[in-house]
Design a protein around this motif. Structure first.
Motif, PDB file in Angstrom:
ATOM      1  N   ALA A 148       0.823  -1.215   0.000  1.00 22.28           N
ATOM      2  CA  ALA A 148       0.000   0.000   0.000  1.00 22.28           C
ATOM      3  C   ALA A 148       0.856   1.264   0.000  1.00 22.28           C
ATOM      4  O   ALA A 148       0.338   2.349  -0.271  1.00 22.28           O
ATOM      5  CB  ALA A 148      -0.924  -0.003   1.221  1.00 22.28           C
ATOM      6  N   VAL A 149       2.146   1.143   0.309  1.00 23.77           N
ATOM      7  CA  VAL A 149       3.027   2.326   0.276  1.00 23.77           C
ATOM      8  C   VAL A 149       3.143   2.837  -1.155  1.00 23.77           C
ATOM      9  O   VAL A 149       3.150   4.035  -1.411  1.00 23.77           O
ATOM     10  CB  VAL A 149       4.422   1.976   0.837  1.00 23.77           C
ATOM     11  CG1 VAL A 149       5.460   3.008   0.438  1.00 23.77           C
ATOM     12  CG2 VAL A 149       4.365   1.870   2.352  1.00 23.77           C
ATOM     13  N   SER A 150       3.232   1.904  -2.078  1.00 17.54           N
ATOM     14  CA  SER A 150       3.328   2.281  -3.483  1.00 17.54           C
ATOM     15  C   SER A 150       2.834   1.105  -4.303  1.00 17.54           C
ATOM     16  O   SER A 150       3.044  -0.050  -3.921  1.00 17.54           O
ATOM     17  CB  SER A 150       4.783   2.602  -3.820  1.00 17.54           C
ATOM     18  OG  SER A 150       5.031   2.386  -5.176  1.00 17.54           O
ATOM     19  N   THR A 151       2.211   1.399  -5.454  1.00 17.59           N
ATOM     20  CA  THR A 151       1.754   0.287  -6.299  1.00 17.59           C
ATOM     21  C   THR A 151       2.936  -0.390  -6.987  1.00 17.59           C
ATOM     22  O   THR A 151       2.771  -1.399  -7.657  1.00 17.59           O
ATOM     23  CB  THR A 151       0.782   0.784  -7.373  1.00 17.59           C
ATOM     24  OG1 THR A 151       1.401   1.858  -8.080  1.00 17.59           O
ATOM     25  CG2 THR A 151      -0.525   1.232  -6.770  1.00 17.59           C
ATOM     26  N   ARG A 152       4.144   0.142  -6.831  1.00 18.53           N
ATOM     27  CA  ARG A 152       5.294  -0.392  -7.548  1.00 18.53           C
ATOM     28  C   ARG A 152       6.168  -1.321  -6.711  1.00 18.53           C
ATOM     29  O   ARG A 152       7.035  -1.991  -7.257  1.00 18.53           O
ATOM     30  CB  ARG A 152       6.153   0.754  -8.083  1.00 18.53           C
ATOM     31  CG  ARG A 152       5.377   1.836  -8.789  1.00 18.53           C
ATOM     32  CD  ARG A 152       6.262   2.686  -9.634  1.00 18.53           C
ATOM     33  NE  ARG A 152       6.753   1.949 -10.790  1.00 18.53           N
ATOM     34  CZ  ARG A 152       6.053   1.746 -11.898  1.00 18.53           C
ATOM     35  NH1 ARG A 152       4.835   2.217 -12.006  1.00 18.53           N
ATOM     36  NH2 ARG A 152       6.571   1.070 -12.892  1.00 18.53           N
TER      37      ARG A 152
END
Lengths: 370, 202
Positions: A145-149
């Motif tokens: 959830a911090v980043s989609t990557r």
């Protein structure tokens, strides 16, 4: 000086510092640190030589563990450092702090519910698999959830799970290094810490937290990745991996099989389970990589030679060494990085191939003329 | 179900808000449920007069408890520690196994115990440990005892070494400034009953 103009590579960040999950990881880690320091700091001040030993051994283990996880557990290339640090921080601080809080309560429940005889034997095996695996697996979900990557494949989930578990294992060993002193009544504290670290690192470390969390993390990676599988299947696999991680933890803490043989065999069983999951994840990742690589070779983004060398770290280095050092090699290295980014961008199967067009253009722009 | 769109990861859009909230919420909910479950059960078990409890990793230490004592189950662990409560007097008996190195006499055991008490001091707790004096029981000899004060609670601490020098029992008894003398005598009787396996009385 190189005459090649800089290619217009898409600027993407592996970590989004404006995300709620990022600040959630920071806040939970701060909470965990506050929980942990209440016990660790007084013990560290009371036994400085043991503290020095603890720090020296565990920082060395951290360095070796991080290198191994990044070099071995993620096929093709290491995960970004930003995700690596977040995973270690969650495991060492947030998950460990929460586990101390939760374990105290559940252990108390088992003591009262089962009686001292049964709880003495089984309470650890009934407590840690639930609390500690939940706290560690939560870290991989937070990273997603911090980043989609950051988490886009089962391979990503596996390596971040291993890093979360490694952080947990290092901090837990630090606290156990002091617990060993208390159990020995403060007599020969340096030797007591050494003995504890020896047992927890050399004898059982191979199948401890990193292995369990790697398995759970692989399931979470599979759950959140756009792999083209149905939601029901992804949920089943994620639950299966989590239950397997809990079972590994149960075995690890179980009084059965007992004795020295049991102590030595249980971590090896866990290690074998983690390696089996790793082999399946690696095969899937490499198959997808080969398919995308084939498509991009056909599209002209990679030559056949480049495609062959791209997926292996050693082959990439050997290919670069084939160019004269200086601007020529630097240009090839830059091209290689962009090609890696292009293929990585296309690892999630559900993403349309045209979404990677900016990376293709960057690769084309970075290719040295002639 | 198209839950990925262009993200390549299912945690995108609004999910990046509620997923971390749910994750943290689940962890704290689990903590709360476990705490409530533990609180729902009684803290201790009243022991009948004359109860003998064996504890230690191989249940190698035995202790006999008199009338009126309660075993605090949540603070006790049969592998290493018993916590007994009577009125406002709390007694803790810990088995110490010297697996990393044997002490050179009972004074070294005492000094080790004093050093572990420094952990409490660094935690901000006021601890005052008196000078040790010789102490023998029915079943052990060559032990030490001394006064102990932890914050406002006063009492004594005992070190009872096993004959083989490989283990010892440390007992702390703490109560209010003026405890009921009968309770205090009962606590001393419990300490006096400590015996190691293989020794007379165990």
């Amino acid at each position: 000086m190189s005459g090649a103009p800089p290619a217009a590579a898409p600027r993407v960040r592996a970590m989004d510092v404006r995300s709620l999950a990022f600040w959630g990881v920071i806040a939970m880690s701060a909470f965990g640190l506050w929980t942990l320091q209440r016990n660790a700091v007084p013990a560290a001040l009371a036994f400085p030589p043991s503290t020095a030993l603890n720090l020296a051994v565990l920082l060395s283990c951290l360095a070796v563990g991080v290198w191994l996880a990044r070099r071995v557990l993620r096929p093709v290339q290491a995960p970004p450092w930003s995700g690596t640090w977040l995973a270690l921080m969650w495991g060492g601080l947030a998950a460990c702090g929460m586990a101390i809080l939760m374990n105290g309560r559940l252990l108390s429940f088992w003591s009262k519910a089962l009686g001292l005889e049964a709880s003495g034997a089984w309470s650890a095996a009934l407590t840690a698999p639930l609390n500690e695996e939940a706290a560690k697996a939560a870290g991989v979900v937070m990273l997603a959830a911090v980043s989609t990557r950051l988490v886009r494949s089962a391979a990503d989930g596996l390596v971040y799970g291993a890093l979360v578990g490694l952080g947990f294992q290092i901090v837990e060993n630090f606290t156990y290094g002091f617990n060993g002193i208390v159990m020995a009544g403060g007599v020969e504290p340096f030797a007591a810490t050494f003995q504890t670290l020896w047992a927890r690192i050399v004898l059982t470390g191979v199948g401890s937290h990193w292995a369990m969390s790697a398995v759970a993390g692989a399931g979470i990676g599979y759950l959140v990745s756009a792999s083209g599988r149905s939601a029901a299947r992804r949920v089943r696999v994620a639950l299966g991996c989590f239950v397997l991680a809990m079972a590994m933890h149960f075995l690890f803490d179980s009084p059965l099989p007992g004795g020295t043989a049991g102590t030595l065999v249980k971590p090896l069983v866990n290690f074998a389970a983690a390696i089996a999951v790793y082999a399946v994840v690696r095969r899937g990742f490499r198959a997808r990589w080969a398919a995308v690589s084939h498509e991009e070779t056909a599209a002209g983004s990679l030559t056949a030679d480049e495609a062959r060398s791209l997926s292996r770290r050693g082959a990439r280095h050997r290919r670069l060494r084939g160019f004269r050092s200086g601007p020529e090699r630097e240009a090839q290295a830059r091209l290689q990085r962009l090609q890696l980014a292009l293929i990585e961008e296309r690892i999630p199967e559900r993403l349309p191939a045209e979404a990677a067009e900016p990376w293709r253009k960057a690769v084309a722009a970075a290719r040295p003329a002639g | 179900m198209d839950d990925f769109r262009s993200a390549g990861n299912a945690v995108h859009g609004a999910r990046r808000i509620w997923v971390p909230l749910v994750v943290v919420g689940v962890l704290f909910a689990l903590t709360a449920v476990e705490g409530l479950a533990a609180k729902a059960l009684p803290d201790g078990e009243a022991l009948a007069a004359g109860t003998v409890i064996e504890f230690g990793s191989a249940r190698q230490v035995a202790v006999q408890v008199g009338e009126g004592w309660t075993l605090d189950e949540s603070a006790s662990d049969l592998r290493s520690r018993l916590v007994l409560v009577r009125d406002d007097v709390v007694m803790q008996l810990s088995v110490i196994v010297f697996s990393a190195g044997r002490p050179d006499g009972v004074r070294e055991i005492w000094d080790g115990m004093a050093q572990t008490m420094k952990i409490e001091e660094y935690r901000g707790t006021e601890v005052a440990l008196g000078e040790p004096a010789a102490f023998d029981t029915k079943w052990t000899s060559g032990g030490l005892q001394g006064s102990l004060q932890v914050e406002t609670r006063v009492g004594a601490v005992y070190v009872l070494p096993a004959e083989d020098g490989a283990q010892a029992v440390e007992a702390t008894v703490l109560g209010p400034l003026r405890p009921d003398p009968a309770v205090w005598d009962a606590a001393i009787a419990v300490v006096d009953s400590v015996a190691f396996a293989g020794e007379e009385g165990a």
